[in-house]
Design a protein around this motif. Structure first.
Motif, PDB file in Angstrom:
ATOM      1  N   GLU A  32      62.256  10.720  32.472  1.00  0.00           N
ATOM      2  CA  GLU A  32      62.515  11.467  33.701  1.00  0.00           C
ATOM      3  C   GLU A  32      62.340  12.962  33.476  1.00  0.00           C
ATOM      4  N   ARG A  33      62.450  13.359  32.200  1.00  0.00           N
ATOM      5  CA  ARG A  33      62.387  14.778  31.878  1.00  0.00           C
ATOM      6  C   ARG A  33      61.890  14.936  30.448  1.00  0.00           C
ATOM      7  N   PHE A  57      60.826  18.259  34.756  1.00  0.00           N
ATOM      8  CA  PHE A  57      61.100  16.963  35.377  1.00  0.00           C
ATOM      9  C   PHE A  57      59.772  16.263  35.611  1.00  0.00           C
ATOM     10  N   GLU A 102      57.756  13.776  37.930  1.00  0.00           N
ATOM     11  CA  GLU A 102      57.873  13.294  39.307  1.00  0.00           C
ATOM     12  C   GLU A 102      57.041  12.062  39.598  1.00  0.00           C
ATOM     13  N   ALA A 103      55.825  11.988  39.053  1.00  0.00           N
ATOM     14  CA  ALA A 103      54.947  10.858  39.364  1.00  0.00           C
ATOM     15  C   ALA A 103      53.967  10.626  38.221  1.00  0.00           C
ATOM     16  N   GLY A 135      54.649  16.960  37.300  1.00  0.00           N
ATOM     17  CA  GLY A 135      56.035  17.351  37.080  1.00  0.00           C
ATOM     18  C   GLY A 135      56.338  18.703  37.683  1.00  0.00           C
ATOM     19  N   ARG A 136      57.519  19.201  37.342  1.00  0.00           N
ATOM     20  CA  ARG A 136      57.988  20.467  37.892  1.00  0.00           C
ATOM     21  C   ARG A 136      58.924  21.109  36.869  1.00  0.00           C
ATOM     22  N   GLN A 185      60.707  25.577  39.419  1.00  0.00           N
ATOM     23  CA  GLN A 185      60.118  24.573  40.318  1.00  0.00           C
ATOM     24  C   GLN A 185      58.589  24.654  40.356  1.00  0.00           C
TER      25      GLN A 185
END
Length: 186
Positions: A44-45, A50, A52-53, A66-67, A72
């Motif tokens: 997840e991280r 993070f 995301e997909a 990710g981000r 962000q």
């Protein structure tokens, strides 16, 4: 394992048929012992990012959108699979990419934002998300391009490689899915 019964063995008088049966048995036995990669725990991280997909799962790595945790900022994260994460040559290539200069032509080359090791030992590389389509995606969706557009793309690729090589780096994975096409307006 398949073993012919004494009755079936006596009915096979053709050497070719017997050879085919033996080859079939050997192939079946070999396919049963084919190594399968272990199931990896989902991430997840990684570091400050993070995930995301999942964008692509290849032989050596999985690529995620990710981000950054705080800013962000959108990123692309490449995570080596666990079964190759300790391959010294691959890890060396990843670390070399992570050390790439931050002064490349910002219009043509994605900025490497970081790299590291996950808690389970997998290595990862983070680059900026260029927010555009790959050349392979563009060709699938739009079809062939004019000769002028093709030459412009080749010129941009050659110019980018020249900058990379002049800095002492080698791309190492040049293919249409790693070439990104900005819209004509950018």
């Amino acid at each position: 394992a398949l073993t012919p019964s004494p009755q079936s063995a006596t009915t096979i008088d053709d050497d070719d048929a017997l050879a085919k049966l033996v080859a079939f048995e050997e192939e079946k036995r070999a396919s049963e012992s084919v190594w399968r990669p272990p199931t990896e725990e989902p991430l997840e991280r990684v570091g400050q990012f993070f995930l995301e997909a999942e964008l692509h799962r290849g032989e050596l790595a999985t690529v995620f959108r990710g981000r950054h945790f705080l800013s962000q900022r959108p990123v692309i994260v490449k995570v080596l699979h666990s079964w190759v994460a300790f391959d010294e040559a691959l890890v060396a290539r990843l670390r070399t990419a992570a050390k790439s200069p931050r002064v490349f032509d910002r219009r043509a080359i994605a900025l490497v934002l970081g790299a590291g090791r996950c808690t389970d030992g997998r290595q990862y590389l983070v680059v900026e998300d260029l927010a555009c389509r790959s050349l392979s995606q563009s060709l699938r969706e739009d079809g062939r391009r004019s000769i002028v557009e093709q030459l412009n793309i080749l010129d941009a690729i050659a110019s980018s490689l020249e900058v990379i090589h002049d800095a002492g780096f080698v791309h190492g994975d040049l293919k249409p899915s790693n070439v990104f096409i900005r819209s004509r307006a950018s």
